[in-house]
Design an enzyme around this catalytic site. Structure first.
Site, PDB file in Angstrom:
ATOM      1  N   PHE A   1       0.868  -1.189   0.000  1.00 30.88           N
ATOM      2  CA  PHE A   1       0.000   0.000   0.000  1.00 30.88           C
ATOM      3  C   PHE A   1       0.907   1.242   0.000  1.00 30.88           C
ATOM      4  O   PHE A   1       0.853   2.090   0.881  1.00 30.88           O
ATOM      5  CB  PHE A   1      -0.949   0.025   1.212  1.00 30.88           C
ATOM      6  CG  PHE A   1      -1.728  -1.243   1.399  1.00 30.88           C
ATOM      7  CD1 PHE A   1      -2.876  -1.474   0.657  1.00 30.88           C
ATOM      8  CD2 PHE A   1      -1.302  -2.212   2.305  1.00 30.88           C
ATOM      9  CE1 PHE A   1      -3.603  -2.660   0.831  1.00 30.88           C
ATOM     10  CE2 PHE A   1      -2.013  -3.383   2.486  1.00 30.88           C
ATOM     11  CZ  PHE A   1      -3.164  -3.617   1.748  1.00 30.88           C
TER      12      PHE A   1
ATOM     13  N   CYS B   1      -5.388   3.258   9.747  1.00 26.71           N
ATOM     14  CA  CYS B   1      -5.960   4.609   9.781  1.00 26.71           C
ATOM     15  C   CYS B   1      -7.468   4.541  10.003  1.00 26.71           C
ATOM     16  O   CYS B   1      -8.183   5.495   9.744  1.00 26.71           O
ATOM     17  CB  CYS B   1      -5.601   5.384   8.512  1.00 26.71           C
ATOM     18  SG  CYS B   1      -6.164   4.593   7.012  1.00 26.71           S
TER      19      CYS B   1
HETATM   20  N1  SAH Z   1       2.001   4.473   2.579  1.00 27.95           N
HETATM   21  C1  SAH Z   1       1.526   5.570   1.788  1.00 27.95           C
HETATM   22  C2  SAH Z   1       0.040   5.835   1.968  1.00 27.95           C
HETATM   23  C3  SAH Z   1      -0.862   4.642   1.704  1.00 27.95           C
HETATM   24  S1  SAH Z   1      -2.525   5.043   1.500  1.00 27.95           S
HETATM   25  C4  SAH Z   1       2.350   6.804   2.079  1.00 27.95           C
HETATM   26  O1  SAH Z   1       3.182   6.802   3.014  1.00 27.95           O
HETATM   27  O2  SAH Z   1       2.200   7.793   1.365  1.00 27.95           O
HETATM   28  C5  SAH Z   1      -3.252   3.545   1.059  1.00 27.95           C
HETATM   29  C6  SAH Z   1      -2.935   3.070  -0.349  1.00 27.95           C
HETATM   30  O3  SAH Z   1      -3.553   1.796  -0.532  1.00 27.95           O
HETATM   31  C7  SAH Z   1      -3.453   3.930  -1.489  1.00 27.95           C
HETATM   32  O4  SAH Z   1      -2.374   4.286  -2.298  1.00 27.95           O
HETATM   33  C8  SAH Z   1      -4.406   3.030  -2.285  1.00 27.95           C
HETATM   34  O5  SAH Z   1      -4.276   3.194  -3.687  1.00 27.95           O
HETATM   35  C9  SAH Z   1      -3.945   1.667  -1.888  1.00 27.95           C
HETATM   36  N2  SAH Z   1      -4.935   0.579  -1.933  1.00 27.95           N
HETATM   37  C10 SAH Z   1      -6.237   0.596  -1.620  1.00 27.95           C
HETATM   38  N3  SAH Z   1      -6.767  -0.641  -1.682  1.00 27.95           N
HETATM   39  C11 SAH Z   1      -5.766  -1.462  -2.045  1.00 27.95           C
HETATM   40  C12 SAH Z   1      -5.668  -2.881  -2.263  1.00 27.95           C
HETATM   41  N4  SAH Z   1      -6.700  -3.682  -2.074  1.00 27.95           N
HETATM   42  N5  SAH Z   1      -4.479  -3.389  -2.607  1.00 27.95           N
HETATM   43  C13 SAH Z   1      -3.386  -2.591  -2.779  1.00 27.95           C
HETATM   44  N6  SAH Z   1      -3.425  -1.255  -2.593  1.00 27.95           N
HETATM   45  C14 SAH Z   1      -4.595  -0.706  -2.226  1.00 27.95           C
END
Ligand code: SAH
Length: 404
Positions: free
Chosen positions: A236, A348
């Site tokens: 993520f 979160c």
């Molecule tokens: N770690 C990042 C923020 C993550 S926010 C930072 O430090 O900036 C959460 C992320 O999860 C988003 O980018 C979103 O696109 C992604 N996401 C949402 N559902 C997901 C899934 N099922 N599998 C993979 N990524 C996913």
């Protein structure tokens, strides 16, 4: 006219035995706590909150369309919610950020106003270089848009101000607002910001949140301390936050970064190039759970795994399901972690408490037969302060764990 004479006429009266949270400065008065509303206040109007015995509690703004019927801003009977009031609140929010970041420019993207925690329920403002990204999370605040923009321009002197509204908020608050440029010049796309020497390209128009996840800034820095020479998996990853920090600040040897969003991965790739670490950076577009299963089945191992999933529940009813999802995610992460590896695991979801999260980690440790020790318990960066009066405000948890 004295301040007392200028008191707004509209009184909102609570039911008996419902006043205590509001005397303790909780800012949200839900519809179910209200016995009566005098007169016919319009959406966004200023009201005063009384006990059922007619005692003054606080001043707030009314919204007949929201479950949060009144948001409270002042517990001083003589303080009107006028220009002077909003300006003072904004100035106080700005002063905290000056204290945190000074004028050095080492960090050029940070939260300037954090809603309830800055006494400004319904207003979020993030600064990205010379631009402000604003979120209205209450109708009454959105209706004061003109005044607030004027004050933000006066106090922050930005090049431009854009509006970015999270999904679902328009409906919850009955707001008819259109995202886009509110004032000044449009931001460049993408816009480059700096975080302790690390360069980020962010997209204030199409990006997630207000553009980036500023709340994780110090957690990314904290991780960097541990990862010299590590092979890191950043699940993520969005625009690369944790992984790029591990490479640039921490001297990690390699990062595999996973996200389901193509747009996010494109920005992440670009950021790896911008920071000259693209040779040690690999992006995988995939569902996070599936990617972990694939890596486990292929026998891949990492020194550090970061999990920063999106909010997994918005309702109390879906909490057990969310806890199960956190459990399987963390279980999978541990399965690709070398003995003695580091697990950085975040949530979160405001509804998931620290106790819930720690219990989940305990279950993961037992079921995977690994000794898990929590070495850091962290929250959001200090430009995202938390109000002691409104615990709902605190949502981010970040645990750094050693897994033997
Ligand atoms: N770690 C990042 C923020 C993550 S926010 C930072 O430090 O900036 C959460 C992320 O999860 C988003 O980018 C979103 O696109 C992604 N996401 C949402 N559902 C997901 C899934 N099922 N599998 C993979 N990524 C996913």
């Amino acid at each position: 006219m004295t301040a007392a004479e200028s008191l707004p006429a509209t009184v909102v009266t609570l039911k008996p035995r419902h006043a205590l949270p509001f005397f303790k400065h909780h800012p949200w008065v839900f519809a179910g706590a209200i016995r009566s509303v005098q007169g016919d206040p319009q959406p966004g109007d200023e009201v005063v909150l009384h006990t059922h015995e007619g005692e003054f509690i606080a001043r707030g703004l009314f919204n007949p369309h929201s479950q949060i019927r009144v948001r409270l801003y002042s517990w001083d009977q003589t303080e009107s919610l006028d220009r002077t009031f909003w300006k003072a609140r904004l100035q106080s929010a700005f002063q905290l950020r000056v204290a945190l970041f000074g004028q050095v420019g080492d960090v050029t993207a940070f939260r300037l106003v954090n809603s309830e925690a800055d006494g400004l329920s319904g207003l979020t403002v993030d600064r990205y270089d010379r631009w402000l990204s604003v979120q209205f999370t209450s109708l009454a605040i959105a209706l004061r848009q003109e005044l607030l923009i004027e004050l933000l321009v006066e106090l922050a002197q930005p090049a431009g101000i854009v509006l970015k509204t999270e999904k679902g908020l328009r409906e919850a608050e009955g707001m008819e607002i259109t995202d886009g440029l509110l004032w000044g010049e449009p931001p460049p796309r993408p816009l480059t910001v700096v975080e302790h020497g690390l360069k980020w390209e962010v997209d204030l128009t199409e990006g997630q949140k207000t553009g980036g996840y500023l709340d994780q800034r110090d957690n990314r820095r904290a991780l960097a301390r541990y990862v010299h020479g590590h092979r890191v998996l950043d699940v993520f990853c969005y625009t690369g936050g944790f992984g790029l920090g591990a490479l640039v600040w921490g001297g990690a040897s390699e990062v595999v970064a996973v996200d389901s969003s193509e747009a996010a991965l494109q920005l992440a790739q670009r950021n790896a190039e911008l920071n000259r670490v693209a040779d040690r950076w690999r992006c995988v577009r995939s569902d996070g759970f599936k990617a972990l299963e694939t890596l486990r089945d292929a026998g891949e191992q990492f020194d550090t795994v970061v999990l920063d999933p999106p909010k997994l529940t918005r309702t109390r009813a879906a909490l057990p399901q969310a806890l199960r999802a956190y459990h399987s995610l963390n279980r999978l992460a541990v399965s690709v972690l070398k003995p003695g590896g580091l697990l950085v695991t975040c949530s979160c979801s405001g509804l998931v408490t620290r106790e819930d999260f720690e219990q989940m980690l305990a279950d993961v440790a037992i079921q995977s037969g690994r000794d898990l020790r929590i070495i850091e318990v962290r929250g959001a960066a200090p430009d995202h302060p938390v109000s002691p009066f409104c615990p709902e405000n605190e949502y981010l948890k970040c645990y750094v764990c050693h897994v033997a």
